[in-house]
Motif scaffolding. Structure first.
Motif, PDB file in Angstrom:
ATOM      1  N   UNK A  29       0.873  -1.171   0.000  1.00  0.00           N
ATOM      2  CA  UNK A  29       0.000   0.000   0.000  1.00  0.00           C
ATOM      3  C   UNK A  29       0.910   1.220   0.000  1.00  0.00           C
ATOM      4  N   UNK A  30       0.646   2.185  -0.887  1.00  0.00           N
ATOM      5  CA  UNK A  30       1.529   3.343  -0.907  1.00  0.00           C
ATOM      6  C   UNK A  30       0.799   4.563  -1.451  1.00  0.00           C
ATOM      7  N   UNK A  31       1.487   5.696  -1.389  1.00  0.00           N
ATOM      8  CA  UNK A  31       0.965   6.960  -1.872  1.00  0.00           C
ATOM      9  C   UNK A  31       1.323   8.085  -0.926  1.00  0.00           C
ATOM     10  N   UNK A  32       1.707   9.210  -1.496  1.00  0.00           N
ATOM     11  CA  UNK A  32       2.061  10.403  -0.718  1.00  0.00           C
ATOM     12  C   UNK A  32       1.954  11.586  -1.671  1.00  0.00           C
ATOM     13  N   UNK A  33       0.771  12.202  -1.726  1.00  0.00           N
ATOM     14  CA  UNK A  33       0.547  13.199  -2.758  1.00  0.00           C
ATOM     15  C   UNK A  33      -0.653  14.068  -2.406  1.00  0.00           C
ATOM     16  N   UNK A  34      -0.656  15.278  -2.947  1.00  0.00           N
ATOM     17  CA  UNK A  34      -1.840  16.123  -2.879  1.00  0.00           C
ATOM     18  C   UNK A  34      -2.623  16.063  -4.195  1.00  0.00           C
ATOM     19  N   UNK A  35      -2.266  15.102  -5.042  1.00  0.00           N
ATOM     20  CA  UNK A  35      -2.919  14.985  -6.354  1.00  0.00           C
ATOM     21  C   UNK A  35      -3.412  13.575  -6.646  1.00  0.00           C
ATOM     22  N   UNK A  36      -2.618  12.554  -6.332  1.00  0.00           N
ATOM     23  CA  UNK A  36      -2.960  11.181  -6.722  1.00  0.00           C
ATOM     24  C   UNK A  36      -3.400  10.371  -5.508  1.00  0.00           C
ATOM     25  N   UNK A  37      -4.245   9.355  -5.723  1.00  0.00           N
ATOM     26  CA  UNK A  37      -4.781   8.553  -4.608  1.00  0.00           C
ATOM     27  C   UNK A  37      -3.753   7.580  -4.040  1.00  0.00           C
ATOM     28  N   UNK A  38      -4.082   7.031  -2.879  1.00  0.00           N
ATOM     29  CA  UNK A  38      -3.362   5.887  -2.343  1.00  0.00           C
ATOM     30  C   UNK A  38      -3.700   4.668  -3.190  1.00  0.00           C
ATOM     31  N   UNK A  39      -2.754   3.725  -3.266  1.00  0.00           N
ATOM     32  CA  UNK A  39      -2.941   2.598  -4.173  1.00  0.00           C
ATOM     33  C   UNK A  39      -2.450   1.307  -3.530  1.00  0.00           C
ATOM     34  N   UNK A  87      -7.805   5.104  -2.481  1.00  0.00           N
ATOM     35  CA  UNK A  87      -8.257   6.136  -1.545  1.00  0.00           C
ATOM     36  C   UNK A  87      -7.803   7.506  -2.025  1.00  0.00           C
ATOM     37  N   UNK A  88      -8.752   8.376  -2.272  1.00  0.00           N
ATOM     38  CA  UNK A  88      -8.479   9.766  -2.618  1.00  0.00           C
ATOM     39  C   UNK A  88      -9.074  10.668  -1.549  1.00  0.00           C
ATOM     40  N   UNK A  89      -8.574  11.888  -1.473  1.00  0.00           N
ATOM     41  CA  UNK A  89      -9.145  12.802  -0.483  1.00  0.00           C
ATOM     42  C   UNK A  89     -10.555  13.216  -0.892  1.00  0.00           C
ATOM     43  N   UNK A  90     -11.331  13.572   0.114  1.00  0.00           N
ATOM     44  CA  UNK A  90     -12.703  14.024  -0.098  1.00  0.00           C
ATOM     45  C   UNK A  90     -12.945  15.198   0.847  1.00  0.00           C
ATOM     46  N   UNK A  91     -12.334  16.319   0.522  1.00  0.00           N
ATOM     47  CA  UNK A  91     -12.394  17.478   1.417  1.00  0.00           C
ATOM     48  C   UNK A  91     -13.790  18.073   1.511  1.00  0.00           C
ATOM     49  N   UNK A  92     -14.639  17.772   0.555  1.00  0.00           N
ATOM     50  CA  UNK A  92     -15.998  18.292   0.619  1.00  0.00           C
ATOM     51  C   UNK A  92     -16.778  17.667   1.774  1.00  0.00           C
ATOM     52  N   UNK A  93     -16.506  16.387   2.056  1.00  0.00           N
ATOM     53  CA  UNK A  93     -17.255  15.669   3.087  1.00  0.00           C
ATOM     54  C   UNK A  93     -16.438  15.362   4.336  1.00  0.00           C
ATOM     55  N   UNK A  94     -15.115  15.324   4.231  1.00  0.00           N
ATOM     56  CA  UNK A  94     -14.243  14.993   5.359  1.00  0.00           C
ATOM     57  C   UNK A  94     -13.557  16.276   5.834  1.00  0.00           C
ATOM     58  N   UNK A  95     -14.161  16.925   6.818  1.00  0.00           N
ATOM     59  CA  UNK A  95     -13.629  18.214   7.250  1.00  0.00           C
ATOM     60  C   UNK A  95     -12.195  18.152   7.718  1.00  0.00           C
ATOM     61  N   UNK A  96     -11.786  17.074   8.389  1.00  0.00           N
ATOM     62  CA  UNK A  96     -10.443  16.969   8.965  1.00  0.00           C
ATOM     63  C   UNK A  96      -9.365  16.872   7.899  1.00  0.00           C
ATOM     64  N   UNK A  97      -9.722  16.536   6.663  1.00  0.00           N
ATOM     65  CA  UNK A  97      -8.735  16.506   5.585  1.00  0.00           C
ATOM     66  C   UNK A  97      -8.367  17.906   5.102  1.00  0.00           C
ATOM     67  N   UNK A  98      -9.078  18.925   5.581  1.00  0.00           N
ATOM     68  CA  UNK A  98      -8.755  20.319   5.279  1.00  0.00           C
ATOM     69  C   UNK A  98      -7.964  20.924   6.432  1.00  0.00           C
ATOM     70  N   UNK A  99      -7.011  21.785   6.115  1.00  0.00           N
ATOM     71  CA  UNK A  99      -6.294  22.535   7.138  1.00  0.00           C
ATOM     72  C   UNK A  99      -6.909  23.931   7.235  1.00  0.00           C
ATOM     73  N   UNK A 100      -7.457  24.302   8.409  1.00  0.00           N
ATOM     74  CA  UNK A 100      -8.137  25.600   8.516  1.00  0.00           C
ATOM     75  C   UNK A 100      -7.266  26.800   8.177  1.00  0.00           C
ATOM     76  N   UNK A 101      -5.963  26.714   8.443  1.00  0.00           N
ATOM     77  CA  UNK A 101      -5.080  27.849   8.162  1.00  0.00           C
ATOM     78  C   UNK A 101      -4.686  27.937   6.697  1.00  0.00           C
ATOM     79  N   UNK A 102      -5.058  26.933   5.895  1.00  0.00           N
ATOM     80  CA  UNK A 102      -4.716  26.933   4.465  1.00  0.00           C
ATOM     81  C   UNK A 102      -5.956  26.600   3.651  1.00  0.00           C
ATOM     82  N   UNK A 103      -6.986  27.458   3.709  1.00  0.00           N
ATOM     83  CA  UNK A 103      -8.234  27.149   3.009  1.00  0.00           C
ATOM     84  C   UNK A 103      -8.023  27.010   1.508  1.00  0.00           C
ATOM     85  N   UNK A 104      -8.636  25.988   0.958  1.00  0.00           N
ATOM     86  CA  UNK A 104      -8.535  25.755  -0.478  1.00  0.00           C
ATOM     87  C   UNK A 104      -7.323  24.952  -0.906  1.00  0.00           C
TER      88      UNK A 104
END
Length: 573
Positions: free
Chosen positions: A144-154, A173-190
């Protein structure tokens, strides 16, 4: 070469045999990094049990550690491993330890990790990022691997002998910032989160793929989890994510971790804590009790997670506290000896101060991202704190800040010279006239987070630490001098009149300030009896939470804390 050190207890002095404690961050000789600002770093930790010993690996170190008890650690300086890489994966495959790390340096194995001699299995052709090797009970091996702000875990399956892929990688596994609030950093919106830090456990026949977000430099760094009935999926997101979360306190961050069972079958979680002041990768290691609940939910107990905790293996209650048996951490704070922080924001003086940025108050602000520094590297610089009344002191943690480390004085530019390190003494007094020794560290040792459980509780009001030696030309400097114990007096009144206004991933909480509270702990979770998320609130009586899952109902309460203890909140709402 094996070098002995005591990671959590900080000293190998005799402690109460049935009541040893440790305190985060763990007191390891974290490796200095170059080029760039001189800073210590260790992250992405893995602990595995092999040959009846615990093996601890972390990114960017000169070696690894083993322990018989998860308390006293021994360092091995090995040959044959690319230890300068990030994110080591350590797995038992066919009875041997196997090492792999990010990059394309290959896989390595040993049957004698104490000796530290590793041999290559062969080049790993596709390369990997934050790899996690996993051998199932049927002998099959997966990566299992992956480390990216663009591509999913594989995930892909590997040959168990050559560790070469038997097929193509499959994105999972890809990020889902729309539904998973903790995947967003409040100090870096967007900003897109980094999805990384895979770790796989097979628990009660199901596969738990834990991962980290939103980024290792953030206090919000945490672990979530997906679960499947098959090692390659399909995987289902667990709504209690993040299950490892510590956004506040002395040291924050609880991401890119490994979850493992100790020799008695109890679970623990070794994580990355963040400082990220001198450099974004300035990090430490933190250890928390964990549990698998009867319905399969994972939990990690980070409640006051940088206060003293009972060491693993304690099988009898001490001072009325629960034992580490069956399911440690199955309720918040179960693993604590009930020693409170006595030094927070107390009046303090020092022999000198480098400048206003490094004020002595920084050494008592319960924040590892600020520190005090003396003006000189000379011996006998000191800091003194007034606890304002006679207290029962049980333990002291000295967190050195390494101010002004001279890179030219480090061996090879990244480790302390042999025999270099910190030396100091701590004294206590009830009347500011007669002083008695509490801690004596007269021999130089590399102990950046030196925690000492006193041999016997000490009744003192004043505490003074005096430097005897600082390593590599550094100034005497402290992130914090943290004093733990108890004081006579009432616990704070119970918090009442909590209001919660929720909007999807976010919630705003307010409550009435309560008499006697030094600070508050907001607890929340997906069931009234599972409030495992928490925030410590030191200033004010409100909190904005941005870490919720949009489709998940939550319950909230607020605890009140002072030096006499904790008063749990009213029934969750």
């Amino acid at each position: 070469m094996i070098r002995r050190l005591c990671a959590a207890a900080a000293t190998c002095a005799t402690l109460h045999a049935s009541a040893q404690t440790f305190c985060n961050p763990l007191n390891l000789p974290y490796h200095f990094q170059a080029p760039g600002p001189v800073r210590r770093e260790a992250a992405d930790p893995v602990i595995v049990l092999y040959q009846d010993k615990y093996w601890l690996f972390a990114s960017k170190q000169i070696g690894y550690w083993w322990s018989d008890d998860l308390l006293n650690w021994h360092q091995v300086l090995p040959t044959g491993l690319p230890l300068s890489e990030y994110a080591p994966s350590i797995t038992v495959v066919n009875g041997r330890l196997v090492y792999m790390s990010s990059g394309n340096k290959g896989a390595f194995t040993t049957a004698d990790p104490v000796a530290g001699r590793w041999t290559p299995i062969g080049p790993y052709k596709p390369g990997a990022a934050d790899p996690e090797l996993f051998q199932d009970t049927d002998g099959k091996v997966y990566l299992y691997d992956g480390c990216s702000d663009k591509t999913p875990l594989r995930v892909t399956r590997l040959d168990p002998v050559t560790l070469q892929p038997l097929g193509e990688f499959r994105n999972v596994i890809a990020y889902d910032t729309l539904h998973h609030g903790w995947e967003n950093e409040p100090s870096a919106p967007g900003r897109a989160p980094w999805i990384e830090g895979s770790w796989m456990n097979k628990l009660n026949g199901r596969y738990y793929w834990q991962y980290s977000a939103p980024g290792t430099q953030y206090a919000s760094y945490a672990d979530g989890v997906y679960v499947s009935d098959h090692p390659e999926g399909p995987f289902v997101y667990q709504p209690y994510s993040p299950f490892s979360f510590k956004p506040t306190g002395f040291i924050a961050g609880a991401g890119h971790s490994s979850t493992f069972a100790d020799k008695t079958g109890n679970f623990w979680h070794i994580s990355t804590g963040t400082i990220s002041v001198r450099h974004m990768f300035e990090r430490r290691l933190v250890l928390f009790p964990a549990a698998v609940l009867p319905d399969g939910q994972l939990m990690v107990d980070t409640y006051l997670g940088d206060y003293p905790q009972w060491a693993p293996g304690r099988d009898t209650p001490v001072d009325g506290a629960p034992a580490n048996g069956g399911s440690p951490g199955a309720a918040e704070g179960d693993n604590h000896p009930r020693w409170m922080l006595l030094s927070y924001k107390k009046p303090a003086t020092s022999s000198s101060t480098l400048n206003d940025t490094f004020a002595v108050s920084n050494a008592f602000d319960e924040n590892i991202r600020t520190w005090w520094s003396a003006a000189t590297p000379r011996p006998n610089e000191w800091v003194e704190v007034d606890l304002q009344k006679t207290c029962t002191v049980n333990a002291i943690q000295v967190n050195f800040a390494d101010q002004g480390i001279d890179a030219d004085s480090l061996a090879g530019g990244d480790v302390l010279q042999p025999g270099d390190g910190y030396a100091y003494i701590i004294e206590g007094s009830r009347d500011h006239r007669k002083w008695a020794p509490l801690v004596s560290r007269r021999t130089n040792r590399d102990t950046p987070h030196d925690y000492t459980q006193l041999g016997a509780p000490a009744p003192v009001r004043y505490i003074r630490i005096t430097s005897l030696h600082n390593p590599a030309g550094s100034l005497f400097s402290l992130y914090d001098l943290r004093v733990f114990g108890n004081v006579a007096g009432p616990a704070p009144a119970r918090v009442r009149n909590l209001t919660v206004n929720r909007d999807g991933r976010n919630a705003h909480l307010e409550w009435e300030p309560t008499d006697g509270a030094q600070f508050y702990i907001v607890r929340y979770g997906i069931k009234p009896d599972r409030l495992y998320g928490n925030y410590q609130v030191y200033d004010g009586h409100s909190l904005d939470i941005h870490a919720l899952n949009t489709e998940t109902p939550y319950y909230f309460t607020v605890d009140a804390v002072n030096e006499a203890g904790v008063t749990k909140g009213v029934r969750p709402q």
